[in-house]
Design a protein around this motif. Structure first.
Motif, PDB file in Angstrom:
ATOM      1  N   UNK A 392       0.745  -1.151   0.005  1.00  0.00           N
ATOM      2  CA  UNK A 392      -0.209  -0.022  -0.336  1.00  0.00           C
ATOM      3  C   UNK A 392       0.662   1.559  -0.229  1.00  0.00           C
ATOM      4  N   UNK A 393       1.976   1.580   0.934  1.00  0.00           N
ATOM      5  CA  UNK A 393       2.677   2.087   1.033  1.00  0.00           C
ATOM      6  C   UNK A 393       3.892   2.777  -0.286  1.00  0.00           C
ATOM      7  N   UNK A 394       3.601   1.417  -1.244  1.00  0.00           N
ATOM      8  CA  UNK A 394       4.670   1.569  -2.351  1.00  0.00           C
ATOM      9  C   UNK A 394       3.695   2.193  -3.144  1.00  0.00           C
ATOM     10  N   UNK A 395       2.521   2.087  -3.555  1.00  0.00           N
ATOM     11  CA  UNK A 395       1.604   2.085  -3.780  1.00  0.00           C
ATOM     12  C   UNK A 395       1.366   3.561  -4.365  1.00  0.00           C
ATOM     13  N   UNK A 396       1.214   4.407  -2.481  1.00  0.00           N
ATOM     14  CA  UNK A 396       1.206   6.112  -2.431  1.00  0.00           C
ATOM     15  C   UNK A 396       2.644   6.832  -2.969  1.00  0.00           C
ATOM     16  N   UNK A 397       3.160   5.883  -2.757  1.00  0.00           N
ATOM     17  CA  UNK A 397       4.770   6.240  -3.609  1.00  0.00           C
ATOM     18  C   UNK A 397       4.490   6.432  -4.555  1.00  0.00           C
ATOM     19  N   UNK A 398       4.691   5.911  -5.942  1.00  0.00           N
ATOM     20  CA  UNK A 398       4.255   5.218  -6.742  1.00  0.00           C
ATOM     21  C   UNK A 398       3.253   6.384  -7.702  1.00  0.00           C
ATOM     22  N   UNK A 399       2.598   6.450  -6.871  1.00  0.00           N
ATOM     23  CA  UNK A 399       1.190   6.788  -7.457  1.00  0.00           C
ATOM     24  C   UNK A 399       1.704   8.955  -7.673  1.00  0.00           C
ATOM     25  N   UNK A 400       2.486   9.113  -6.099  1.00  0.00           N
ATOM     26  CA  UNK A 400       3.107  10.555  -5.846  1.00  0.00           C
ATOM     27  C   UNK A 400       3.658  10.699  -7.641  1.00  0.00           C
ATOM     28  N   UNK A 401       5.185   8.904  -7.630  1.00  0.00           N
ATOM     29  CA  UNK A 401       5.185   9.616  -9.346  1.00  0.00           C
ATOM     30  C   UNK A 401       4.747   9.447 -11.113  1.00  0.00           C
ATOM     31  N   UNK A 402       3.530   9.647 -10.876  1.00  0.00           N
ATOM     32  CA  UNK A 402       2.724   8.892 -11.698  1.00  0.00           C
ATOM     33  C   UNK A 402       2.007  10.977 -11.756  1.00  0.00           C
ATOM     34  N   UNK A 403       1.521  11.162 -10.710  1.00  0.00           N
ATOM     35  CA  UNK A 403       0.856  12.090 -11.122  1.00  0.00           C
ATOM     36  C   UNK A 403       1.406  13.277 -11.393  1.00  0.00           C
ATOM     37  N   UNK A 404       2.445  13.557 -10.184  1.00  0.00           N
ATOM     38  CA  UNK A 404       4.384  14.234 -10.250  1.00  0.00           C
ATOM     39  C   UNK A 404       4.269  14.929 -11.689  1.00  0.00           C
ATOM     40  N   UNK A 405       4.833  13.526 -12.388  1.00  0.00           N
ATOM     41  CA  UNK A 405       5.287  13.973 -13.810  1.00  0.00           C
ATOM     42  C   UNK A 405       3.815  14.672 -14.522  1.00  0.00           C
ATOM     43  N   UNK A 406       2.611  14.242 -14.950  1.00  0.00           N
ATOM     44  CA  UNK A 406       1.514  14.386 -15.391  1.00  0.00           C
ATOM     45  C   UNK A 406       1.687  15.950 -14.415  1.00  0.00           C
ATOM     46  N   UNK A 407       1.252  16.322 -13.641  1.00  0.00           N
ATOM     47  CA  UNK A 407       0.999  17.953 -12.741  1.00  0.00           C
ATOM     48  C   UNK A 407       2.230  18.297 -13.317  1.00  0.00           C
ATOM     49  N   UNK A 408       3.383  18.243 -13.705  1.00  0.00           N
ATOM     50  CA  UNK A 408       5.040  18.753 -13.934  1.00  0.00           C
ATOM     51  C   UNK A 408       4.837  19.696 -15.359  1.00  0.00           C
ATOM     52  N   UNK A 409       4.178  18.013 -16.632  1.00  0.00           N
ATOM     53  CA  UNK A 409       4.189  18.223 -17.569  1.00  0.00           C
ATOM     54  C   UNK A 409       2.995  19.555 -18.146  1.00  0.00           C
ATOM     55  N   UNK A 410       1.670  19.101 -17.764  1.00  0.00           N
ATOM     56  CA  UNK A 410       0.598  20.387 -17.546  1.00  0.00           C
ATOM     57  C   UNK A 410       1.096  21.256 -17.792  1.00  0.00           C
TER      58      UNK A 410
END
Length: 475
Positions: A392-410
């Motif tokens: 679960x903790x790894x899922x949150x950590x990796x979700x941060x990666x995905x959302x961070x990349x998407x936010x940054x690009x947008x």
């Protein structure tokens, strides 16, 4: 019963193959858009939607998949991810229009949601101390370096064999990964009665993440302040409030917010989100050198070659530094070097050759910094998570990666586009890059104030007796 199984190089290789097969599918399509569009007879808009769907579905389900992996088995969920990757790749190999293209991309998003957190959790379960840090270094090579590897290999394969061969090779990699993991025993938290899952939390979370991801990925098309976009923002905010309220009053939850009471885990996750947000630099720099400086796609790609080399070369170095001085210092150094590299790409006032040199060095420093940061950050997040909630903790950590990349690009693309509309591409690129410098600075501050100085120092970890050693439960 308990198992004394210790992770092997064979297991590490299988996990890295799993991470790479996801990136090979997710990233390689970016390099072959014209070929796919021509071959399948679909519009560029359809291909762009297909590209976005993988990150959308991965981001929506990655936390849920990590939580389920803790309960039903991390190896089982990893294998489901492998199978989904094979099915998704097969859809693209057989595609003759938009239907299988779209279905394949959705399935692959789900495969990434399964593979990423479950493989991190397996490494936490079967490796300890320096061995775990070494294993996570290779995981980081597959994850952080995977995007560059897939981008490079995707272009080479498409040019020589045709774009469908990318996904044939992805199938082969996935099958090899499953075979290499076959001998790894199952790992999951101790069972307490019948399987229970927070379905209510999952539904609320999916609705919230769907609204947020649609806004991030399609905000520019919809209009950032259009009525649809405003509705999406409102749904996201309300969904987040409801989710936190509901989860706070339940015993069986999708996300246990207690993991954020650990400052090291919180600092690693926040800085991970922000450093991934600097991915917007790649979009801005590549767009500017092609539109504003007249580079072709190949020349622009060569400017970023230093990134791939540096990130792959430095990840193991980051691991060694972690073992010497702990996690905090290499995380700070990595963030600082990345931010300096990003800033160099904003020197758009420089003339032709000097600017090209600045961009090349900037990309190299970008990769160098991420290489320093990757393993210490991942190890901090894993070692700080409770043994029964590491998926679960790894899922949150990796979700941060995905959302961070998407936010940054947008956000970066929006900033660049807003200024570029006036015709001043030089200023547009500078402002787009400044946005990413700000992300980097905040990342540095989050590490300084949240990550403790002894994070990642294996000598400071409490020693466990054999009787009390927490080993994965197998059935």
């Amino acid at each position: 019963m308990e198992t004394s199984y210790k992770g092997t190089n064979k297991m590490i290789t299988g996990i890295v193959f799993g991470v790479l097969t996801f990136w090979l599918f997710a990233q390689a399509l970016l390099n072959v858009v014209p070929s796919v569009q021509k071959d399948l007879g679909v519009s560029s808009g359809t291909v762009n939607i297909a590209i976005s769907l993988t990150s959308l579905f991965s981001g929506m389900f990655i936390v849920a998949a990590g939580g389920i992996a803790d309960k039903v088995g991390r190896k089982k969920i990893a294998n489901i991810g492998f199978v989904l990757s094979i099915i998704g790749s097969l859809c693209l190999v057989l595609a003759n229009g938009s239907v299988l293209l779209i279905i394949g991309r959705i399935i692959t998003g789900l495969s990434g949601a399964c593979i990423m957190p479950s493989t991190i959790a397996l490494m936490k379960a079967y490796f300890e101390g320096k061995d775990r840090q070494r294993a996570l270094s290779f995981w980081s090579i597959g994850s952080w370096g995977g995007t560059g590897i897939a981008s490079f290999l995707g272009g080479a394969i498409a040019s020589s064999l045709g774009w469908r061969w990318i996904f044939i090779i992805s199938i082969i990699v996935a099958i090899l990964g499953m075979l290499l993991l076959k001998a790894t025993p199952e790992s999951k938290q101790k069972s307490e009665g019948a399987f229970k899952f927070d379905y209510t939390g999952l539904v609320i979370f999916i609705i919230t993440m769907l609204a947020l991801n649609v806004y991030i990925n399609f905000g520019a098309t919809l209009g950032w302040t259009s009525m649809i976009s405003i509705v999406l923002i409102v749904v996201t905010i309300i969904g987040l409030i409801v989710f936190i309220k509901v989860e706070s009053n339940k015993k069986i939850v999708l996300i246990d917010f207690a993991v954020f009471k650990n400052k090291a885990y919180t600092g690693a996750t926040i800085s991970n989100f922000l450093l991934n947000a600097t991915a917007g630099t790649i979009v801005v720099a590549n767009t500017y050198v092609q539109v504003g400086r007249g580079f072709n796609a190949f020349q622009a790609g060569m400017l970023s070659l230093g990134y791939l080399v540096a990130v792959l070369a430095m990840i193991r170095v980051g691991e060694k530094i972690l073992q010497k001085v702990g996690a905090k210092l290499p995380m700070i150094w990595g963030s600082v070097i990345t931010t300096i590299g990003v800033a160099l790409m904003g020197l758009t006032f420089l003339p032709g050759v000097p600017y090209s040199i600045a961009v090349f060095i900037g990309f190299a420093l970008f990769g160098l910094g991420l290489g320093f940061y990757a393993t210490p950050s991942t190890d901090t997040s894993v070692s700080s998570a409770p043994a029964d909630k590491v998926g679960e903790a790894a899922g949150v950590y990796k979700m941060a990666s995905s959302l961070g990349g998407a936010f940054g690009v947008a956000i970066s693309a929006a900033a660049y586009g807003a200024v570029a509309a006036s015709g001043n591409l030089e200023s547009a690129a500078s402002i787009g890059i400044i946005v990413n410098v700000i992300f980097g600075i905040i990342s540095i501050l989050s590490i300084i104030f949240l990550v403790p100085g002894d994070a990642g120092k294996t000598s400071t970890a409490p020693k466990k007796s054999k009787a009390n050693s927490q080993r994965p439960i197998t059935e």
